[in-house]
Scaffold this active site. Structure first.
Site, mmCIF file in Angstrom:
data_model
loop_
_atom_site.group_PDB
_atom_site.id
_atom_site.type_symbol
_atom_site.label_atom_id
_atom_site.label_comp_id
_atom_site.label_asym_id
_atom_site.label_seq_id
_atom_site.Cartn_x
_atom_site.Cartn_y
_atom_site.Cartn_z
ATOM 1 N N LYS A 53 18.301 31.714 20.924
ATOM 2 C CA LYS A 53 17.934 32.740 21.913
ATOM 3 C C LYS A 53 18.690 32.504 23.227
ATOM 4 C CE LYS A 53 13.361 33.399 19.924
ATOM 5 N NZ LYS A 53 11.931 33.076 19.963
ATOM 6 N N GLN A 97 7.660 29.884 23.585
ATOM 7 C CA GLN A 97 7.962 29.748 22.156
ATOM 8 C C GLN A 97 6.701 29.299 21.403
ATOM 9 O OE1 GLN A 97 10.907 30.526 20.571
ATOM 10 N NE2 GLN A 97 9.863 30.070 18.646
ATOM 11 N N ASP A 120 8.053 39.163 25.550
ATOM 12 C CA ASP A 120 7.653 39.369 24.156
ATOM 13 C C ASP A 120 6.580 40.454 24.007
ATOM 14 O OD1 ASP A 120 9.076 37.883 22.275
ATOM 15 O OD2 ASP A 120 8.030 36.019 22.774
#
Ligand code: NDP
Length: 309
Positions: A53, A97, A120
């Site tokens: 990422k 994460q 997200d």
């Protein structure tokens, strides 16, 4: 006749290129968009995802930083790090994460990220925005799938979609996005009866389960579009033979590496029955990372427009 591949690598590259252009445009206003990735603990798979990422965002001109905390980090330490990133005006997107080490409640920390930096789209406020159809960041994997449909001209409105899996990360938001795009949506899960029969009615079948080859030929309507989100690491040669055949290239590669990645849909059945399908690997995975970049740029723009960045 074999179905056509929906090539996530190519589509992901196009999305990344667009995000890169938008990031350059944004940077023209004074600073590049900023992404902070928070990684707690030393789970090797998570470390690989985070590296991927961060590398992709840097390539796209997004200033990205990784914040590592040890596996025994306290709730206070993680909370303090998120608070500091919430306050940092050069950070537009914060990604925590998952999974977190045992003892740290993911829901609590996802809710601590400012909604306007929630790249997200997992903050309860943004979940509510998604459910009600209001603008806001959307979870990357489902949003990437819808963007793929848009770019490849896969019609969604009026079609029957079946989503297998109801997680907050993939299944549920994907079902909502399909609903907002006017599909008629059925959500299946571990308690669903007659799973294959329900799936076989789908014009668009999406599997996000985490069980290698769970859905076979009887679950795929001939001509359906199949999106296989599942990523399952297989280390058993017998299973590889069952799924790919005794003389497949996949078996050769498996012998070389000692493992292979398989989706939730039987790969041969998918190729034979679907009109279009996402392969594993090379399907949904690259779309997820690409969408993270576009979400970061979107947040940066929205924050600047609101006078916050
Ligand atoms: P979760 O484990 O959170 O959810 C799995 C879902 O599948 C649950 O809703 C569960 O039902 C359902 N399920 C489990 N067994 C069955 C069964 N036998 N029949 C029907 N439904 C079943 O997984 P995630 O949503 O996080 O991920 C799903 C898969 O997608 C994984 O393989 C993951 O690695 C992959 N993934 C891939 C990404 C990518 O970028 N390619 C990104 C994110 C995930 P219930 O709710 O009843 O327990």
């Amino acid at each position: 006749m074999a179905g056509r591949i929906l090539d996530g690598k190519k589509i992901g590259a196009a999305i990344r290129a667009d995000a890169g252009e938008a990031a350059r445009d944004f940077a023209g206003g004074g600073r590049p968009p900023g992404l902070a990735v928070v990684l707690v603990g030393d789970d090797p798979a998570s470390a690989i995802y985070v590296r991927g990422k961060v590398r992709a965002s840097r390539k796209a001109g997004i200033r990205s930083e990784t914040h590592r905390l040890p596996a025994d980090a306290t709730a206070e330490a993680l909370g303090a790090r998120l608070d500091a990133l919430n306050e940092d005006s050069g950070v537009d997107g914060i990604l925590l994460q998952l999974p977190l080490p045992r003892g740290l409640d993911a829901g609590k920390f996802l809710a601590r990220i400012r909604p306007d930096k929630d790249v997200d789209g997992f903050h309860p406020v943004n979940v509510g925005r998604l459910a009600s159809g209001a603008p806001g960041p959307r979870p990357c994997t489902p949003a990437g799938i819808l963007e793929m449909f848009r770019r490849k001209g896969v019609e969604v409105a009026g079609r029957r979609a079946v989503v297998v899996g109801r997680s907050n990360i993939v299944g549920k938001p994907l079902a909502l996005l399909l609903l907002h795009a006017h599909a008629t949506v059925t959500i299946c899960h571990s308690r669903t009866r007659d799973l294959a029969a329900l799936c076989s009615q789908a014009d668009i079948l999406c599997a996000a389960v985490g069980r290698a080859g769970l859905l076979g030929a009887d679950a795929i309507r001939p001509g359906a579009v199949v999106v296989d989100v599942g990523m399952n690491r297989i280390v058993d040669e017998t299973r590889v033979r069952e799924l790919f055949g005794d003389r497949s290239r996949r078996l050769t590669r498996f012998r070389r590496h000692g493992y292979t990645l398989v989706g939730d849909v039987d790969p041969r059945a998918m190729r034979e029955r679907a009109s279009r399908y996402t392969p594993v690997p090379g399907g949904v995975g690259p779309l997820t990372i690409a969408t993270l970049l576009s979400n970061t740029v979107e947040l940066a723009r929205a924050r600047r427009a609101a006078g916050n960045g």
